[in-house]
Motif scaffolding. Structure first.
Motif, PDB file in Angstrom:
ATOM      1  N   GLU A 100       0.815  -1.217   0.000  1.00  0.00           N
ATOM      2  CA  GLU A 100       0.000   0.000   0.000  1.00  0.00           C
ATOM      3  C   GLU A 100       0.847   1.264   0.000  1.00  0.00           C
ATOM      4  N   ASP A 101       2.079   1.150   0.477  1.00  0.00           N
ATOM      5  CA  ASP A 101       2.985   2.302   0.500  1.00  0.00           C
ATOM      6  C   ASP A 101       3.735   2.490  -0.824  1.00  0.00           C
ATOM      7  N   GLY A 102       3.444   1.602  -1.807  1.00  0.00           N
ATOM      8  CA  GLY A 102       4.092   1.692  -3.103  1.00  0.00           C
ATOM      9  C   GLY A 102       5.460   1.043  -3.165  1.00  0.00           C
ATOM     10  N   GLN A 103       5.873   0.396  -2.096  1.00  0.00           N
ATOM     11  CA  GLN A 103       7.178  -0.257  -2.030  1.00  0.00           C
ATOM     12  C   GLN A 103       7.030  -1.768  -2.251  1.00  0.00           C
ATOM     13  N   TRP A 104       8.078  -2.380  -2.780  1.00  0.00           N
ATOM     14  CA  TRP A 104       8.090  -3.826  -2.986  1.00  0.00           C
ATOM     15  C   TRP A 104       8.301  -4.543  -1.656  1.00  0.00           C
ATOM     16  N   SER A 105       7.549  -5.619  -1.443  1.00  0.00           N
ATOM     17  CA  SER A 105       7.686  -6.460  -0.261  1.00  0.00           C
ATOM     18  C   SER A 105       7.631  -7.912  -0.692  1.00  0.00           C
ATOM     19  N   ASP A 106       8.236  -8.782   0.104  1.00  0.00           N
ATOM     20  CA  ASP A 106       8.165 -10.205  -0.186  1.00  0.00           C
ATOM     21  C   ASP A 106       6.765 -10.729   0.082  1.00  0.00           C
ATOM     22  N   GLY A 107       6.381 -11.766  -0.662  1.00  0.00           N
ATOM     23  CA  GLY A 107       5.100 -12.428  -0.479  1.00  0.00           C
ATOM     24  C   GLY A 107       4.089 -12.059  -1.547  1.00  0.00           C
ATOM     25  N   HIS A 108       2.987 -12.754  -1.494  1.00  0.00           N
ATOM     26  CA  HIS A 108       1.881 -12.589  -2.436  1.00  0.00           C
ATOM     27  C   HIS A 108       1.026 -11.415  -1.980  1.00  0.00           C
ATOM     28  N   GLY A 109       0.666 -10.532  -2.912  1.00  0.00           N
ATOM     29  CA  GLY A 109      -0.077  -9.340  -2.537  1.00  0.00           C
ATOM     30  C   GLY A 109      -1.524  -9.310  -2.968  1.00  0.00           C
ATOM     31  N   GLY A 110      -2.062 -10.407  -3.461  1.00  0.00           N
ATOM     32  CA  GLY A 110      -3.457 -10.419  -3.883  1.00  0.00           C
ATOM     33  C   GLY A 110      -3.592 -10.415  -5.392  1.00  0.00           C
ATOM     34  N   SER A 111      -4.784 -10.168  -5.847  1.00  0.00           N
ATOM     35  CA  SER A 111      -5.122 -10.236  -7.259  1.00  0.00           C
ATOM     36  C   SER A 111      -4.219  -9.337  -8.112  1.00  0.00           C
TER      37      SER A 111
END
Length: 134
Positions: A100-111
């Motif tokens: 939500e902050d526009g940054q890349w994170s590990d893991g699945h983020g949804g559709s």
């Protein structure tokens, strides 16, 4: 009239190395490997299930190897796709998503928000994105 994207030319420094990477490690099907003359070789490969192919070779493009960025594949199961790449020796990123902050994170983020990234031996960059079912 349909306008279909069917081939993307990828500049590489070593055609045999690129062919091995895309065919053996990424699982692309080799459609054509043609030596037209001593200065021109065309190797066309297609990702499984794709209507668009890539072409590598000599005497076909003036671009610098490693300069193609943002190529994207879509798959139905990002974890399975990543596992296949890693099993075949591709240095693939973890599954990542945009938060939500526009940054890349590990893991699945949804559709539509699950990706894996990798580069070919020359540094041409690919993203693999999970496409939701239906």
């Amino acid at each position: 009239m349909d306008w279909k994207l069917e081939v993307i030319v990828i500049p590489v420094s070593d055609v045999d190395r690129a062919k091995e990477f895309y065919a053996e490690r990424c699982g692309f099907v080799v459609d054509v490997d043609h030596q037209a003359n001593e200065n021109t070789r065309i190797v066309q490969m297609t990702p499984p299930g794709s209507a668009c192919s890539i072409t590598v070779g000599t005497g076909i493009v003036k671009g610098e190897p490693g300069t193609v960025k943002g190529l994207q594949l879509v798959v139905s199961d990002i974890e399975k796709a990543r596992a296949q790449l890693v099993e075949r020796g591709v240095d693939a990123s973890p599954v990542r998503h945009v938060g939500e902050d526009g940054q890349w994170s590990d893991g699945h983020g949804g559709s539509w928000n699950a990706f894996v990234f990798f580069d070919d031996p020359d540094g041409n960059s690919w993203a693999v994105q999970e496409k939701p079912a239906g």
